[in-house]
Design an enzyme around this catalytic site. Structure first.
Site, PDB file in Angstrom:
ATOM      1  N   MET A 204       9.174  -0.759  -4.926  1.00 29.69           N
ATOM      2  CA  MET A 204      10.614  -0.593  -5.034  1.00 29.69           C
ATOM      3  C   MET A 204      10.745  -0.032  -6.554  1.00 29.69           C
ATOM      4  SD  MET A 204      11.671  -4.223  -3.306  1.00 29.69           S
ATOM      5  CE  MET A 204      10.301  -5.307  -4.096  1.00 29.69           C
TER       6      MET A 204
ATOM      7  N   ASP B 262      15.226  -6.068   8.484  1.00 28.58           N
ATOM      8  CA  ASP B 262      15.471  -5.298   7.530  1.00 28.58           C
ATOM      9  C   ASP B 262      15.664  -3.878   7.585  1.00 28.58           C
ATOM     10  OD1 ASP B 262      15.582  -7.495   5.919  1.00 28.58           O
ATOM     11  OD2 ASP B 262      13.752  -7.612   4.998  1.00 28.58           O
TER      12      ASP B 262
ATOM     13  N   LYS C 131      19.133  -4.237   3.586  1.00 29.97           N
ATOM     14  CA  LYS C 131      20.051  -3.950   2.140  1.00 29.97           C
ATOM     15  C   LYS C 131      19.649  -2.501   1.748  1.00 29.97           C
ATOM     16  CE  LYS C 131      19.586  -8.579   0.286  1.00 29.97           C
ATOM     17  NZ  LYS C 131      18.977  -9.168   1.820  1.00 29.97           N
TER      18      LYS C 131
END
Length: 505
Positions: free
Chosen positions: A177, A40, A62
């Site tokens: 997040m 990631d 991402k």
């Protein structure tokens, strides 16, 4: 014959909150053994550096606001690589089962009959606050905590998160997040009944050298985040436990906090220096500038080994010299007993330790781990025909040979190994320097020479240079560099002490 295909295995590995020292031992081992690593965005390069040179690295991270590979495609990639018989590591920031979609990937693998294993990681939900001195629970302040993700707006009508229930509680709230929604989160919690004066903090890039902390109250933490331009990755902590950070002040225990330091030693020798710097708070970037390779012609070395009794002394100036000499000794069916008729000299504690592992106790060790100390303290020969054998790399400073020659010794410097520039490091060198460093460390003349050969633009003027000793520093000066630090004790510990003193003063 059976037509059963060999199927590999997938390991869903948590990479921890960022610092490579917080990867579990199991996780690090699997990274080292992997055929392919699918990782990631938040997995740092120093963690990926644990992988073998032959390992295939696939970035499926991402990035917010940008197009990226879909989760279904990631699932298919894991399945396809495993069906090729490969050992696959799916490397995720934090823990794979904490907002990491690890469960979805495990389910996809299970449906296809792919063997998998979950290797837990240190979640940033706990390590993030902890790195700023904030305990998620503390007797008298909070006996439990809630962890939520705020990747979607808290004002969304069909949100899966019950923000009203969280607002009415008195527990510690940890939000992951949520860098884009901090102000909105605060307003929703206040509207739901949470006291606006509740202590709050944001920890950005937790456990890394560029970690930042912002402290405030629930009422103003969103405004402070905007003024400070907080960005992902970050952790928002809300609750009375935030007050503990003022008392604990954990960051003051790390004198190298916020410093990004380049280690240029060979890959198998970098760990001691890297670990010591990391323990003091630095972010370490490893760029091996040396790889030890075999020589092209062993004629001279074999002759020296065969006639070892002709020498009065054998002097080892490095661990590499010890290992290369012994490697050839063993190939010829010999061992430490072959040194019975000669004396052994060694420069530095690491070289002495390498000899000790071979059952050899050096007869001479200079007071300081530097060539000049060897020369000034070494005994004079009884006659001008007494010889010293000096196993060395193909390219090495002449300091020891010339110095002992002036004392009257006949010095035979024999090539025992080659130092070469690792191909994979050449590609990384300019990129690492352009990403920004605070300091470059050199532990030998070869590390200076090879890094200089790798980079066209040179070391930026705002980057400090630290050398393990005067010989290495002289090589740096010869290459047009200006060393800021020359360790007085010419060892790894001495270099670390000199760097720490430099920043402390």
């Amino acid at each position: 014959m059976s037509d059963e295909r060999i199927v590999g295995k997938v390991f869903l590995v948590g990479a921890g909150p960022g610092d490579s020292g917080l990867v579990t031992r199991r996780g690090a081992y699997l990274i080292e053994q992997a055929d392919v690593i699918i990782y990631d965005r938040l997995v740092g390069s120093d963690i990926l550096d644990l992988a073998a040179d032959s390992t295939e690295l696939i970035n499926v991270g991402k990035t917010p606001g940008k197009s990226s590979i879909s989760q279904s495609n990631i699932n298919n990639l894991l399945i396809d690589e495993a069906k090729k018989g490969k050992t696959v590591v799916r490397l995720k920031g934090g823990d794979p089962f904490v907002f990491g979609r690890g469960a979805e990937e495990a389910a996809a693998l299970s449906e296809q009959g792919i063997h998998f294993e979950v290797v837990s990681g240190v979640t940033s939900a706990i390590a993030g606050p902890g790195s700023a001195g904030i305990p998620v629970t503390d007797r008298g302040k909070a006996s439990y905590f809630t962890v939520v993700t705020a990747s979607e707006s808290p004002g969304k009508t069909d949100s899966d998160i019950n923000w009203d229930a969280i607002a009415k509680g008195n527990e510690t709230v940890i939000v992951l997040m949520g860098s884009k929604n901090i102000d909105e989160i605060s307003k929703v919690l206040i509207e739901g009944g949470r006291d606006p004066s509740t202590p709050a903090a944001i920890v950005e890039s937790a456990t890394m050298a560029n970690q930042r902390e912002i402290f405030g109250m629930l009422a103003n933490i969103g405004e402070l985040a905007a003024l400070s331009r907080i960005s992902a990755p970050c952790v928002l902590v809300i609750g009375e436990v935030v007050e503990s950070a003022k008392k604990l002040q954990v960051r003051t225990n790390f004198p190298l906090i916020g410093k990004k330091i380049l280690v240029t030693r060979s890959r198998d020798q970098a760990s001691k220096l890297s670990l010591a710097l990391r323990d003091l708070g630095a972010t370490v970037v490893e760029l091996p500038t040396i790889a030890i390779g075999p020589i092209d012609d062993y004629t001279d070395l074999d002759a020296a080994i065969g006639n070892l009794s002709d020498y009065e002394w054998v002097i080892f100036s490095s661990v590499n010299a010890v290992n290369a000499f012994y490697s050839r000794l063993i190939q010829k069916g010999l061992d430490s007993r072959h040194f019975a008729e000669v004396k052994i000299g060694a420069i530095g504690p690491a070289t002495c330790h390498a000899l000790g592992l071979k059952g050899i106790a050096p007869d001479f060790i200079p007071p300081r781990a530097v060539s000049d100390s060897l020369i000034s303290n070494f005994p004079h020969p009884r006659s001008d025909v007494q010889k010293i054998l000096l196993p060395s790399p193909k390219v090495a400073p002449e300091t020891i040979k010339l110095g002992l020659g002036k004392l009257g010794w006949s010095v035979h410097r024999v090539e025992a190994y080659r130092t070469v520039i690792p191909k994979e490091s050449v590609k990384k060198a300019e990129l690492i320097l352009n990403e920004g460093l605070d300091m470059v460390t050199f532990t030998s003349s070869s590390t200076v020479t090879n890094l200089d050969a790798m980079i066209e633009s040179g070391i930026p003027p705002d980057v400090y240079i630290a050398c393990i000793g005067p010989v290495t520093a002289k090589t740096a000066c010869d290459k047009g560099m200006k060393p800021d630090i020359i360790a007085e004790e010419h060892t790894i510990n001495g270099l670390v002490s000199a760097i720490t003193f430099f920043y402390s003063s």
